[in-house]
Design a protein around this motif. Sequence first.
Motif, mmCIF file in Angstrom:
data_model
loop_
_atom_site.group_PDB
_atom_site.id
_atom_site.type_symbol
_atom_site.label_atom_id
_atom_site.label_comp_id
_atom_site.label_asym_id
_atom_site.label_seq_id
_atom_site.Cartn_x
_atom_site.Cartn_y
_atom_site.Cartn_z
ATOM 1 N N UNK A 189 3.939 14.955 -1.233
ATOM 2 C CA UNK A 189 3.388 13.655 -1.606
ATOM 3 C C UNK A 189 3.352 12.685 -0.430
ATOM 4 N N UNK A 190 4.422 12.675 0.382
ATOM 5 C CA UNK A 190 4.442 11.758 1.519
ATOM 6 C C UNK A 190 3.275 12.044 2.452
ATOM 7 N N UNK A 191 3.071 13.300 2.786
ATOM 8 C CA UNK A 191 2.018 13.650 3.734
ATOM 9 C C UNK A 191 0.633 13.378 3.160
ATOM 10 N N UNK A 192 0.446 13.661 1.892
ATOM 11 C CA UNK A 192 -0.846 13.365 1.261
ATOM 12 C C UNK A 192 -1.103 11.861 1.263
ATOM 13 N N UNK A 193 -0.085 11.092 0.911
ATOM 14 C CA UNK A 193 -0.213 9.635 0.890
ATOM 15 C C UNK A 193 -0.470 9.093 2.289
ATOM 16 N N UNK A 227 5.029 3.139 5.663
ATOM 17 C CA UNK A 227 6.248 3.948 5.564
ATOM 18 C C UNK A 227 7.403 3.163 4.937
ATOM 19 N N UNK A 228 7.502 1.888 5.247
ATOM 20 C CA UNK A 228 8.527 1.052 4.624
ATOM 21 C C UNK A 228 8.283 0.972 3.122
ATOM 22 N N UNK A 229 7.046 0.761 2.732
ATOM 23 C CA UNK A 229 6.707 0.717 1.314
ATOM 24 C C UNK A 229 6.974 2.044 0.626
ATOM 25 N N UNK A 230 6.594 3.147 1.272
ATOM 26 C CA UNK A 230 6.820 4.469 0.684
ATOM 27 C C UNK A 230 8.314 4.731 0.520
ATOM 28 N N UNK A 231 9.089 4.433 1.560
ATOM 29 C CA UNK A 231 10.540 4.643 1.483
ATOM 30 C C UNK A 231 11.170 3.805 0.386
ATOM 31 N N UNK A 232 10.722 2.575 0.251
ATOM 32 C CA UNK A 232 11.233 1.706 -0.811
ATOM 33 C C UNK A 232 10.869 2.258 -2.186
ATOM 34 N N UNK A 233 9.643 2.747 -2.324
ATOM 35 C CA UNK A 233 9.199 3.340 -3.589
ATOM 36 C C UNK A 233 10.026 4.580 -3.917
ATOM 37 N N UNK A 234 10.287 5.402 -2.893
ATOM 38 C CA UNK A 234 11.062 6.636 -3.097
ATOM 39 C C UNK A 234 12.494 6.305 -3.526
ATOM 40 N N UNK A 235 13.093 5.316 -2.896
ATOM 41 C CA UNK A 235 14.452 4.897 -3.276
ATOM 42 C C UNK A 235 14.446 4.341 -4.692
ATOM 43 N N UNK A 236 13.436 3.549 -5.011
ATOM 44 C CA UNK A 236 13.362 2.928 -6.343
ATOM 45 C C UNK A 236 13.198 3.979 -7.431
ATOM 46 N N UNK A 237 12.546 5.082 -7.116
ATOM 47 C CA UNK A 237 12.378 6.146 -8.105
ATOM 48 C C UNK A 237 13.714 6.746 -8.522
ATOM 49 N N UNK A 238 14.704 6.683 -7.637
ATOM 50 C CA UNK A 238 16.019 7.229 -7.968
ATOM 51 C C UNK A 238 16.843 6.254 -8.814
ATOM 52 N N UNK A 256 0.837 -1.200 0.000
ATOM 53 C CA UNK A 256 0.000 0.000 0.000
ATOM 54 C C UNK A 256 0.874 1.252 0.000
ATOM 55 N N UNK A 257 2.005 1.188 0.705
ATOM 56 C CA UNK A 257 2.944 2.305 0.726
ATOM 57 C C UNK A 257 3.607 2.552 -0.616
ATOM 58 N N UNK A 258 3.557 1.575 -1.477
ATOM 59 C CA UNK A 258 4.091 1.725 -2.835
ATOM 60 C C UNK A 258 2.983 2.184 -3.782
ATOM 61 N N UNK A 259 1.804 1.607 -3.640
ATOM 62 C CA UNK A 259 0.720 1.872 -4.585
ATOM 63 C C UNK A 259 0.086 3.254 -4.427
ATOM 64 N N UNK A 260 -0.090 3.725 -3.205
ATOM 65 C CA UNK A 260 -0.742 5.030 -3.028
ATOM 66 C C UNK A 260 0.074 6.150 -3.662
ATOM 67 N N UNK A 261 1.355 6.331 -3.322
ATOM 68 C CA UNK A 261 2.083 7.451 -3.940
ATOM 69 C C UNK A 261 2.305 7.265 -5.438
ATOM 70 N N UNK A 262 2.372 6.037 -5.883
ATOM 71 C CA UNK A 262 2.569 5.795 -7.317
ATOM 72 C C UNK A 262 1.348 6.214 -8.132
ATOM 73 N N UNK A 263 0.202 6.309 -7.483
ATOM 74 C CA UNK A 263 -1.027 6.667 -8.188
ATOM 75 C C UNK A 263 -1.532 8.071 -7.883
ATOM 76 N N UNK A 264 -0.773 8.837 -7.123
ATOM 77 C CA UNK A 264 -1.127 10.228 -6.856
ATOM 78 C C UNK A 264 -0.260 11.144 -7.710
ATOM 79 N N UNK A 265 -0.752 12.330 -8.029
ATOM 80 C CA UNK A 265 0.085 13.264 -8.787
ATOM 81 C C UNK A 265 1.280 13.719 -7.951
ATOM 82 N N UNK A 266 2.415 13.894 -8.599
ATOM 83 C CA UNK A 266 3.642 14.298 -7.907
ATOM 84 C C UNK A 266 3.476 15.691 -7.299
#
Length: 109
Positions: free
Chosen positions: A33-37, A72-83, A19-29
């Motif tokens: 973004x973290x706080x909205x997600x 938060x783990x999912x979001x952090x992983x998604x953020x790292x993967x974006x780089x 869920x931490x990966x899917x929510x930010x991946x589907x919201x506009x940048x």
Amino acid sequence: DLLKIWFFALGNVVAFIPVGILIPANLPASKKLFWKSAMLFVAGIVFLELLQMASLLGSFEDDIVVNTLGFCIGYGSWKIAKTQDKRPVQAVLFCVLSIIFMLLAAIGA
């Protein structure tokens, strides 16, 4: 039993990593973004926990905190993967598995 509690908590963490990966991946940048997600996630979890409490199913004690940790783990992983330009999927998988192994090591300690 302490091991049973840790195992249940670990299951809750792992269940909400996607869920931490899917929510930010589907919201506009955006810059927030973290706080909205996170707010979207917490609102959904609070709603589900209130449903559990009203229906007398499950427990309410620390689920919100544990589930948010998984988010938060999912979001952090998604953020790292974006780089990572070449292999974002592998980066997410590496981050998630690393954190799961650290949690398992903490259980064993």
